[in-house]
Design an enzyme around this catalytic site. Structure first.
Site, short mmCIF file in Angstrom:
data_model
loop_
_atom_site.label_atom_id
_atom_site.label_comp_id
_atom_site.label_asym_id
_atom_site.label_seq_id
_atom_site.Cartn_x
_atom_site.Cartn_y
_atom_site.Cartn_z
N TYR A 1 29.77 59.91 -22.07
CA TYR A 1 30.87 59.03 -21.66
C TYR A 1 31.08 58.00 -22.76
O TYR A 1 30.20 57.74 -23.57
CB TYR A 1 30.56 58.34 -20.32
CG TYR A 1 29.33 57.47 -20.36
CD1 TYR A 1 29.44 56.11 -20.63
CD2 TYR A 1 28.06 58.00 -20.16
CE1 TYR A 1 28.31 55.30 -20.69
CE2 TYR A 1 26.94 57.21 -20.22
CZ TYR A 1 27.07 55.86 -20.49
OH TYR A 1 25.95 55.07 -20.56
N SER B 1 25.70 57.57 -24.15
CA SER B 1 27.12 57.30 -24.39
C SER B 1 27.52 57.55 -25.84
O SER B 1 26.68 57.82 -26.70
CB SER B 1 27.50 55.87 -24.02
OG SER B 1 26.94 54.95 -24.92
#
Length: 119
Positions: free
Chosen positions: A58, A25
């Site tokens: 993400y 992430s």
């Protein structure tokens, strides 16, 4: 016909930290997520201006007001603390509904100096 077009961009943010052992992430100050219209856990393309690397990951929210940009997991090997990055999110639009992206222009301290709409 729907097309994939740029929805949001955080331009020239500075990487404040990285963590190779975290599960992936990019952590982004929740205030920047809100201003850019990028959602937590949304897919983003990240381009490192210093070395030319690009990667897809993400988002996860970092503390509001912290100005943190933290690259985690394997992608942390592609950046260094202090690198400038461009974070881009895309959406699917019909041509007649697309109004252009929201772009946050950042300074060296990860403060928003300008917000552009539709450019």
């Amino acid at each position: 016909m729907q097309e994939i077009l740029l929805k949001s961009k955080i331009h020239m943010a500075k990487v404040t930290d990285k963590s190779i052992n975290y599960m992936g992430s990019i952590g982004i100050d929740v205030e920047l997520l809100e201003k850019s219209n990028i959602k937590p856990y949304e897919l983003v393309l990240v381009a490192d201006v210093n070395n030319g690397q690009r990667f897809v990951t993400y988002t996860i929210p970092e503390e509001k007001g912290s100005r943190k940009i933290v690259v985690n997991g394997a992608a942390a090997r592609l950046v260094e603390q202090g690198d400038r990055v461009i974070i881009m999110a895309f959406g699917m639009y019909e041509n007649d509904e697309y109004k252009g992206p929201r772009v946050l222009i950042m300074n060296e301290d990860n403060e928003v100096v300008e917000i552009r709409e539709g450019t």
